[in-house]
Write a protein that holds these residues in place. Structure first.
Motif, PDB file in Angstrom:
ATOM      1  N   PRO A 305       9.200   1.573  16.629  1.00  0.00           N
ATOM      2  CA  PRO A 305      10.397   0.749  16.886  1.00  0.00           C
ATOM      3  C   PRO A 305      10.748  -0.123  15.685  1.00  0.00           C
ATOM      4  N   LEU A 323      21.617  -6.288  20.480  1.00  0.00           N
ATOM      5  CA  LEU A 323      20.690  -5.489  21.274  1.00  0.00           C
ATOM      6  C   LEU A 323      19.353  -6.196  21.453  1.00  0.00           C
ATOM      7  N   ARG A 441      19.460  12.099   5.428  1.00  0.00           N
ATOM      8  CA  ARG A 441      18.432  11.318   6.096  1.00  0.00           C
ATOM      9  C   ARG A 441      17.865  12.141   7.246  1.00  0.00           C
TER      10      ARG A 441
ATOM     11  N   LEU B 109      22.484   6.709  12.110  1.00  0.00           N
ATOM     12  CA  LEU B 109      21.412   7.144  13.007  1.00  0.00           C
ATOM     13  C   LEU B 109      22.012   8.116  14.026  1.00  0.00           C
ATOM     14  N   THR B 110      21.160   8.975  14.579  1.00  0.00           N
ATOM     15  CA  THR B 110      21.706   9.917  15.560  1.00  0.00           C
ATOM     16  C   THR B 110      22.000   9.173  16.856  1.00  0.00           C
ATOM     17  N   LEU B 112      20.856   9.749  19.788  1.00  0.00           N
ATOM     18  CA  LEU B 112      19.608   9.427  20.483  1.00  0.00           C
ATOM     19  C   LEU B 112      18.926   8.207  19.859  1.00  0.00           C
ATOM     20  N   GLU B 113      18.886   8.162  18.538  1.00  0.00           N
ATOM     21  CA  GLU B 113      18.241   7.024  17.862  1.00  0.00           C
ATOM     22  C   GLU B 113      18.942   5.714  18.206  1.00  0.00           C
ATOM     23  N   LEU B 116      17.576   4.603  21.305  1.00  0.00           N
ATOM     24  CA  LEU B 116      16.186   4.151  21.208  1.00  0.00           C
ATOM     25  C   LEU B 116      16.100   2.758  20.579  1.00  0.00           C
ATOM     26  N   VAL B 117      16.965   2.506  19.595  1.00  0.00           N
ATOM     27  CA  VAL B 117      16.973   1.173  18.983  1.00  0.00           C
ATOM     28  C   VAL B 117      17.277   0.123  20.055  1.00  0.00           C
ATOM     29  N   ALA B 118      18.126   0.495  21.000  1.00  0.00           N
ATOM     30  CA  ALA B 118      18.487  -0.449  22.061  1.00  0.00           C
ATOM     31  C   ALA B 118      17.282  -0.819  22.914  1.00  0.00           C
ATOM     32  N   HIS B 120      14.373  -1.480  21.776  1.00  0.00           N
ATOM     33  CA  HIS B 120      13.443  -2.003  20.782  1.00  0.00           C
ATOM     34  C   HIS B 120      12.346  -2.885  21.375  1.00  0.00           C
ATOM     35  N   ASN B 121      12.751  -3.911  22.120  1.00  0.00           N
ATOM     36  CA  ASN B 121      11.759  -4.908  22.551  1.00  0.00           C
ATOM     37  C   ASN B 121      10.700  -4.313  23.461  1.00  0.00           C
ATOM     38  N   LEU B 123       9.776  -1.143  23.501  1.00  0.00           N
ATOM     39  CA  LEU B 123       8.924  -0.252  22.713  1.00  0.00           C
ATOM     40  C   LEU B 123       8.001  -1.037  21.791  1.00  0.00           C
ATOM     41  N   LYS B 152      18.215   9.746  27.914  1.00  0.00           N
ATOM     42  CA  LYS B 152      18.808  10.971  28.456  1.00  0.00           C
ATOM     43  C   LYS B 152      19.700  10.661  29.652  1.00  0.00           C
ATOM     44  N   ARG B 183      24.576   2.486  24.920  1.00  0.00           N
ATOM     45  CA  ARG B 183      23.553   1.790  24.152  1.00  0.00           C
ATOM     46  C   ARG B 183      23.303   0.404  24.745  1.00  0.00           C
ATOM     47  N   THR B 187      19.609  -1.439  27.028  1.00  0.00           N
ATOM     48  CA  THR B 187      18.820  -2.657  26.910  1.00  0.00           C
ATOM     49  C   THR B 187      18.453  -3.196  28.295  1.00  0.00           C
TER      50      THR B 187
END
Lengths: 463, 292, 300
Positions: A305, A323, A441, B109-110, B112-113, B116-118, B120-121, B123, B152, B183, B187
């Motif tokens: 992460p 976020l 990337r 970022l893709t 999906l990424e 995933l960043v959303a 964050h906390n 993870l 998903k 996104r 969260t």
């Protein structure tokens, strides 16, 4: 038919006329640029007074190169490029199957590096291999590690750091001082240098990381200079510009030593003839191992992460905050991780040289490391390693161009031109490939298939 | 009057009290108070420059209001004073998520990424602040699997599953809007603020957006506050409308009530205060009996 | 007290030189948002041009009235560096305009390395000392003010006035300011953006050349590495004052000149650059856009 050939002819005479005209202007500009600096040379005579030496012949050569170069560019090279571009655009885009080398590039590169020292020893003998293993091998690997460290800060997190060399210096001096004053061993100091550098990164990063863009750049540059100036002036501890010499060598995990006088000297234990090559080869493999570790950690971190947050930070800081990502700690971890890599590289540098002085940590070093990161393609480990090899290896090769003396006479010292060519190469490569060697990337997670992200989508950060 | 009693029984999730925001000499928001209720879609509308986005930025911690109080009450009863929190804490602790007027995706970022960043906390915790994750602990792997499942789910809701591995910057505009909402939902918010989600969408994209918003309302217990210019969207999906003009509230109620509020009509048609009566009369003439 | 005033005078002189160089940084930054790292080396190039012109004059005429000599030196150095910067912008920066933000920064660093090494190769690596051009010193109420300090402050003041006039009261200045605000819109309104940017580079270089000449006159020596430290200091000055702001650049330059000379006078000279950089860091921490810079409003 006749008509077409006529217009073709007209176009080509037009082109020639333009080429001649532009060549003439280029000559004029070159004359203007070089008349003072090339045509005349300031020299000191016996009385130590400055006098001017005239070099009109050399000036004529410079101007001639500009004229001919411009003419060829306009008349031939540019049309050729345009024709090729047009042909490429016209031809259907064929997805070329990546060759064996491209697909397995990383693996092949690592294999090549593993067999590199024995091959060099085989080719040049133990004494002859020193230069190739040390100046080329180890030095390039140190730069690779430094650039990978800076890549975390600049390439992933998008924070422009112009004072990265400070952490390199912290690592090198940590090792030099702690080993000379307290006799601590390399294996203890290697991680310690990394931790100390990371601590410095955190301390320096904390106040400055709310600055943005070029303000951050100048403050990091300032910190880099402050650390160097302190190293120069704090003579009681650092011995100032004299530097610290006689730094202890590393040992093979404390089992075998490379000190000539030691009982467990590597060569003595194995009954080999004495040579400094063993130590260098050992250092080479050590550097390689450290690089592999750095690569492994970086690749892992990108999928964590925190790594994703770094990249997200580069893309859009405000969105990150919306976020729930604490951008201050995220930036600090990037800064500290990059600094840690720099510190480890620094302590390695100290052990390799056996000598450190503030001379090694000037701004130019920061600039070179940053250039490697950008030229390689921000974020790409492979691209950066290639860039380090090309830029550092290339300039080292220039030292070897002694045959040029035969052409230009014995006064010609190719070394002088090393940094000039380095600077020009930076410009040429950047203009040619603004996104670096590897512009795309690799995504860190995927649902169905891993597709590289084109460089046109990635951002470069504003921090 | 019936309306007033109706609101009393409702459970407010967000309370804005006497909020003021001053930029230099400009009073962008002037003593604004309103409430948003749990489970509702509340719309914040008003002419350009009325201060809607400023209200959003105050709620989500990006601006510090000059005066006033913003209280977020979570389902479990915990209360947060948002005006005292940093922007990232508003999301992380108070569970308020937002989108932006000009979409802010991580374009390199893709898709999906991005999702995933959303997360964050969550993870970050699972990876033992990176250290356990770096060592390859199984708890982290499990958490990643879970996060991908959640991603998903929202990809499916936003109709983006096919584009999951493409860079976010490569998506068409409407899909980017939906991705931004997805996104924000990743969260795990209790309160979602959408800044003009329908702006610039074509009718088909609008439809897809409405569907996404409805499913958020139906399938999750996230309440929504949205800024919108498109009246058809507002009238169709919102339960409660707050109207701003020059940083002040001029009307507050259900869509039906607001639609016929003479002050709102005046604000949108741009008439002088003295003419408001006239406008009301005109409306009465055109559609008698429709008002009440 | 006299000692203090003396240091003030020295600081102002030094600060004028930094200020002149800082303007070049700030103008280029203002108009294309790029840190022109090679600007310090342009300054050094200007110093060398002045040196060579001086030696030519000396060789041709034996001796020339110093005012005339200085005038010719400055003029030719300005033309020279202007031409250099024009070519540099065209070849190294223009192809990268509008691409990746770091790309022009890297070419600028490359250009800086190339320029200083070019001078090293063509002019030799040694220090180039010149006999003092101007040596009179006046005693004003117990403070020693040398003629060269007067010349430096005066020339700086005159140039700044001319410059300020150009930027604020001529069509060229208007074009520059318009390009700075919105390049695309300026182009749509018929401003030749390429030309405007070129002229900005030339103007910045010309001021750097003046600074280079003054530097040569003040210190009486120049060497190929002299682009770096004054360059970084001038860049620091530009940032300290608020990069993009012209008065800021001058103010920053003067501040750095004063910090340096006062620190050297009252504390240790060894740490004068540490003091400068530390003050920069402290100012930026409290005022993240510099002293006169427009505070950056975060657009959400």
């Amino acid at each position: 038919m006749a008509n077409i050939s006529q217009t073709n002819e007209a176009v080509s005479t037009n082109l020639m006329a333009r080429a001649l005209r532009e060549a003439f202007y280029a000559g004029l500009v070159a004359l203007g640029l070089f008349v003072l600096f090339v045509g005349l040379k300031t020299d000191q005579n016996i009385l130590n007074e400055l006098i001017l030496v005239q070099r009109w012949g050399l000036l004529a050569i410079f101007v001639a190169i500009a004229v001919v170069g411009r003419f060829l560019t306009v008349a031939y090279i540019r049309p050729w490029f345009e024709a090729r571009k047009a042909a490429k655009a016209a031809a259907p885009a064929v997805e070329r199957e990546a060759g064996f080398v491209t697909r397995n590039f990383t693996l092949l590169a690592v294999l090549a590096l593993i067999v590199y020292p024995p091959v060099m020893v085989g080719l040049f003998g133990f004494q002859g291999s020193l230069k190739w293993v040390d100046n080329f091998g180890i030095q390039i690997l140190i730069y690779v590690m430094l650039a990978w460290g800076l890549n975390i800060v600049v390439g992933l997190a998008g924070l422009l750091d112009l004072g990265y060399v400070a952490f390199y210096a912290v690592g090198a001096y940590s090792y030099a001082l702690l080993s000379s004053y307290f006799g601590l061993s390399f294996w203890l100091l290697l991680p310690m240098a990394g931790i100390l550098a990371a601590a410095w990164g955190t301390v320096l990063g904390f106040p400055v990381l709310r600055l943005k863009g070029d303000y951050l750049a100048i403050v990091t540059l300032a910190f880099g200079e402050i650390i160097r100036l302190v190293l120069i002036n704090w003579t009681e501890v650092t011995k100032g510009t004299f530097g610290i010499s006689g730094i202890a060598k590393a040992s093979v995990f404390g089992i075998w030593s490379f000190d000539v006088s030691a009982a467990n000297n590597f060569a003595k234990v194995f009954g080999l003839p004495m040579s400094s090559a063993y130590y260098k080869i050992f250092l080479f493999y050590l550097a390689l191992a450290l690089c592999m570790l750095a690569a492994f950690v970086t690749i892992r971190l990108r999928r964590m992460p925190i790594g994703r947050a770094w990249e997200a930070l580069r893309e859009d800081e405000i969105a990150c905050r919306s976020l729930g990502i604490n951008t201050v700690t995220t930036k600090l971890t990037a800064f500290a991780t990059g600094a840690m890599f720099g510190g480890i590289a620094g302590s390695f540098f100290a052990v390799r040289q056996g000598f450190v002085s503030p001379e090694s940590f000037v701004f130019l070093e920061s600039a070179i490391i940053l250039a490697i990161v950008v030229l390689g393609g921000m974020g790409s480990l492979v691209g950066i390693a290639v860039a380090a090899t090309v830029m550092i290896g290339g300039t080292e090769l220039l030292r070897e161009m002694n045959f040029l003396k035969q052409i230009f006479g014995p006064d010609f010292t190719p070394e002088l031109y090393r940094m000039l060519i380095f600077g020009l190469a930076m410009i040429v490569v950047m203009v040619w490939k603004p996104r670096g060697f590897v512009g795309s990337r690799e995504p860190t997670a995927f649902l169905r298939e891993r597709k590289s992200v084109s460089g046109s989508f990635t951002k470069e950060g504003h921090g | 009057m019936a309306l007033e009693t109706d609101t009393m029984t409702k459970d407010p999730i967000l309370k804005v009290d006497h909020l003021s925001m001053r930029f230099g000499g400009l009073m962008a928001i002037n003593d604004l108070s309103f409430e948003a209720y749990r489970g509702d879609i509340t719309a914040l509308i008003g002419p350009n420059g009325a201060g809607k986005t400023t209200v959003f930025n105050c709620i989500t911690g990006f601006y510090k209001p000059t005066m006033g109080m913003i209280t977020m009450r979570q389902k479990a009863g915990k209360e947060y004073l948002l005006e005292r929190m940093s922007d990232y804490e508003v999301n992380r602790d108070a569970k308020v998520a937002r989108t932006f007027q000009n979409i802010r995706l991580f374009s390199g970022l893709t898709v999906l990424e991005n999702l995933l960043v959303a997360q964050h906390n969550k993870l970050m915790l699972a990876s033992g602040y990176t250290i356990l994750g770096l060592l390859g602990f199984p708890t982290y792997k499990a958490a990643v699997g879970e996060s991908i499942e959640r991603a998903k789910y929202w990809l499916d809701k936003a109709n983006l599953t096919d584009r999951a591995d493409d860079p976010a910057g490569d998506l068409p505009y409407g899909a980017q809007r939906r991705l931004e909402i997805a996104r924000a939902m990743c969260t795990g918010p209790e309160f979602l603020c959408l800044d003009e989600p329908a702006a610039g969408l074509n009718p088909r994209e609008s439809l897809a957006l409405n569907e996404l918003l409805r499913s958020i309302r139906k399938d999750t217990d996230t309440s929504i506050l949205l800024i919108e210019h498109d009246m058809s969207v507002v009238m169709e999906i919102s339960d409660h409308v707050v109207v701003l003009e020059y940083g002040q509230k001029i009307s507050d109620g259900n869509p039906e009530f607001v639609k016929h509020d003479p002050k709102v009509i005046a604000a949108y048609l741009g008439v002088e205060d003295v003419e408001v009566e006239e406008v009301i009369e005109q409306i009465e003439e055109i559609a008698p009996g429709d008002t009440h | 007290m006299e000692y203090f005033v003396q240091q003030l005078v020295n600081g102002l002189t030094l600060g004028s030189i930094y200020g002149l160089v800082a303007i070049g940084y700030t103008m280029v930054y203002g108009i294309i948002g790029m840190v022109n790292f090679a600007h310090g080396d342009i300054f050094m190039l200007g110093g060398f041009a002045a040196l060579i012109v001086y030696l030519i004059l000396l060789g041709l005429f034996g001796g020339v009235p110093i005012a005339l000599a200085l005038f010719i030196m400055i003029l030719i150095a300005m033309l020279m560096t202007g031409l250099w910067n024009w070519v540099i912008e065209k070849m190294a920066y223009r192809p990268l305009r509008g691409s990746f933000r770091l790309a022009p920064l890297i070419t600028a660093i490359g250009m800086s390395i190339a320029l200083s090494n070019f001078i090293q190769v063509t002019q030799g690596p040694r220090n180039k000392p010149v006999p003092p051009l101007v040596s009179s010193v006046y005693d004003v109420f117990g403070i020693a003010i040398s003629l060269k300090q007067i010349i430096i402050v005066l020339v700086t003041a005159i140039l700044l006035t001319i410059f300020w006039y150009i930027v604020n009261h001529t069509p060229l200045g208007r074009a520059q300011r318009a390009t700075e605000q919105d390049r695309k819109m300026a182009a749509l309104l018929g401003i030749d953006v390429d030309k405007t940017i070129s002229i900005t580079f030339v103007m910045g270089a010309a001021l750097a050349a003046v600074a280079g000449t003054m530097y040569l006159m003040y210190y009486g020596v120049i060497v190929f590495t002299d682009g770096f430290t004054p360059g970084v200091k001038a860049f620091t000055a530009a940032v300290l004052g608020g990069i993009g702001s012209l008065p800021g650049a001058v103010l920053g330059g003067l501040m750095i000149g004063l910090i340096e000379s006062l620190w050297s006078a009252y504390f240790t000279i060894d740490y004068k650059d540490v003091a400068t950089f530390s003050i920069l860091a402290i100012v930026l921490i409290f005022k993240p856009s510099g002293i006169l810079g427009r505070p950056e409003v975060e657009k959400v």
